[in-house]
Design a protein around this motif. Structure first.
Motif, PDB file in Angstrom:
ATOM      1  N   VAL A 106       0.842  -1.197   0.000  1.00  0.00           N
ATOM      2  CA  VAL A 106       0.000   0.000   0.000  1.00  0.00           C
ATOM      3  C   VAL A 106       0.878   1.249   0.000  1.00  0.00           C
ATOM      4  N   GLU A 107       1.909   1.251   0.849  1.00  0.00           N
ATOM      5  CA  GLU A 107       2.811   2.404   0.924  1.00  0.00           C
ATOM      6  C   GLU A 107       3.483   2.668  -0.419  1.00  0.00           C
ATOM      7  N   GLU A 108       3.818   1.600  -1.122  1.00  0.00           N
ATOM      8  CA  GLU A 108       4.497   1.741  -2.408  1.00  0.00           C
ATOM      9  C   GLU A 108       3.546   2.069  -3.555  1.00  0.00           C
ATOM     10  N   GLY A 109       2.267   2.221  -3.232  1.00  0.00           N
ATOM     11  CA  GLY A 109       1.293   2.607  -4.240  1.00  0.00           C
ATOM     12  C   GLY A 109       0.871   1.489  -5.165  1.00  0.00           C
ATOM     13  N   LYS A 110       1.125   0.256  -4.773  1.00  0.00           N
ATOM     14  CA  LYS A 110       0.806  -0.872  -5.641  1.00  0.00           C
ATOM     15  C   LYS A 110      -0.628  -1.357  -5.476  1.00  0.00           C
ATOM     16  N   GLN A 256      12.108   3.576   9.910  1.00  0.00           N
ATOM     17  CA  GLN A 256      10.702   3.192   9.786  1.00  0.00           C
ATOM     18  C   GLN A 256      10.584   2.132   8.702  1.00  0.00           C
ATOM     19  N   LEU A 257      10.425   0.871   9.105  1.00  0.00           N
ATOM     20  CA  LEU A 257      10.356  -0.221   8.141  1.00  0.00           C
ATOM     21  C   LEU A 257       8.979  -0.322   7.503  1.00  0.00           C
ATOM     22  N   VAL A 258       7.957  -0.187   8.314  1.00  0.00           N
ATOM     23  CA  VAL A 258       6.564  -0.227   7.862  1.00  0.00           C
ATOM     24  C   VAL A 258       5.906   1.042   8.389  1.00  0.00           C
ATOM     25  N   PRO A 259       5.062   1.690   7.603  1.00  0.00           N
ATOM     26  CA  PRO A 259       4.468   2.945   8.069  1.00  0.00           C
ATOM     27  C   PRO A 259       3.796   2.812   9.436  1.00  0.00           C
ATOM     28  N   GLU A 260       4.048   3.785  10.292  1.00  0.00           N
ATOM     29  CA  GLU A 260       3.463   3.755  11.631  1.00  0.00           C
ATOM     30  C   GLU A 260       1.941   3.711  11.574  1.00  0.00           C
TER      31      GLU A 260
END
Length: 372
Positions: A106-110, A256-260
């Motif tokens: 999700v963070e990567e916009g996929k 930050q490995l995965v968005p908080e």
């Protein structure tokens, strides 16, 4: 217990130690989770001893236990013949790792959690999909609210994605919780579809390697898709490190490995489950997040069949990792609530060499019951 799509044999069981020295713990990585005495982190050796005694006597078959307080391991152990460096099957605790893969995608916009499930699999969709199937979203997979009843049942020779999509969706997606391992498999299939990598490969540089999880094994289905809902093998300290990473809001070693925001959503209440599995057990009726269970005492956990637990207690800055082979999962939690929860103090305690010695002595004698 939980629906599983195939059977994977459990590993044997383990040797238990507890030590305040950073050098103790087998293949433990002292740099990622430093060691210290229980008292220095505000919990007594006596309370831990009471928990270990109770778990050893009352739980069918414990395999390992690790307690982390304020980012430091204060107790760790393995019931012989288990060992610190032996990977253990996680069963459905694997689901919580799949949740992190979705968050990263999700963070990567996929993808978006509001994307329709069918949009990822046009070639596998039934000829005339129902309105409910058309409405099913990634969010519904994450919250175990796909609308199936019963859930899809996969056989080894099935095309799993096609079988899932062909199973009647009898309820409005998002309306009712029904625990679904096939739903988590679909999350894994979606991540693989949008990234071109299995969830295992996708997580290696993004989560596993930064957390010090070496060579994670994660079984695939016949079509080469990481199963997602189970099948991951890692060590006890890897589970504890994952819990600490969650406690820190997805951050590790300052990165930050995965968005908080994703970690906060995944580990908080997203859907009520008053009639969920284990409906007679209090800690299975506290609600569900994105592949995480809510617990009493404002805690959350990932867990899996036979007593695999990653329990995070934010109010006490603590993480508890357990592996086992038992049907008494509520008992495992009840013993934590009884013996460990009241023992967490806000300040360091005076060192108690006598109790610490008694604890070490007890832990050296522990063995898996079936191995005696």
């Amino acid at each position: 217990m939980r629906l599983q799509l195939c059977f994977v044999p459990l590993l044997a069981a383990v040797w238990l130690t507890l030590n305040a020295s950073p050098s103790v713990g087998g293949d433990s990585n002292a740099d990622r989770l430093p060691r210290s005495s229980p008292e220095s982190q505000g919990i007594s050796s006596e309370a831990i001893l009471e928990f270990v005694n109770a778990a050893d006597q009352q739980v069918d078959q414990m395999h390992s236990f690790m307690l982390v307080r304020h980012g430091r391991v204060v107790a760790e152990g393995w019931w012989a013949p288990e060992a610190a460096d032996k990977p253990h099957i996680l069963w459905s605790l694997s689901k919580s790792f799949t949740s992190m893969a979705v968050g990263l995608a999700v963070e990567e916009g996929k993808l978006s959690i509001d994307d329709k499930v069918l949009s990822f699999f046009p070639d596998e969709a039934p000829d005339d999909p129902s309105a409910n199937l058309k409405a099913m979203t990634v969010r519904d997979l994450l919250t175990m609210a796909t609308g199936h009843d019963p859930i899809p049942h996969m056989e080894p020779d099935d095309q799993w994605v096609e079988k899932f999509l062909a199973t009647p969706v009898v309820k409005q997606p998002g309306s009712d919780f029904l625990y679904s391992t096939p739903g988590t498999f679909m999350l894994s299939a979606i991540v693989q579809k949008v990234t071109g990598e299995t969830v295992n490969d996708y997580l290696k540089p993004r989560l596993f390697t930064p957390l010090g999880i070496k060579d994670p094994r994660w079984d695939k289905n016949p079509q080469g898709i990481t199963i997602g809902g189970y099948g991951l093998y890692i060590c006890t300290e890897d589970i504890a490190a994952f819990g600490q990473f969650l406690l820190q809001g997805g951050k590790w070693n300052g990165k930050q490995l995965v968005p908080e925001e994703w970690v906060a959503k995944a580990t908080s209440l997203q859907i009520d489950n008053p009639d969920g599995p284990h409906s007679g057990n209090a800690d299975w009726r506290q609600g569900y997040g994105f592949q995480f269970w809510q617990c009493r005492h404002n805690a959350f956990r990932g867990d899996g069949r036979d007593g695999q637990i990653c329990l995070v207690l934010p109010e006490h800055d603590a993480v508890i990792a357990i592996t086992a082979k038992t049907s008494q999962m509520q008992l495992q939690l009840d013993l934590i609530w009884k013996h460990l929860l009241p023992a967490f103090k806000d300040s360091p305690l005076p060192e108690d060499k006598t109790s610490h010695a008694r604890l070490k002595s007890k832990l050296k004698m522990l063995r898996v019951k079936s191995a005696e």
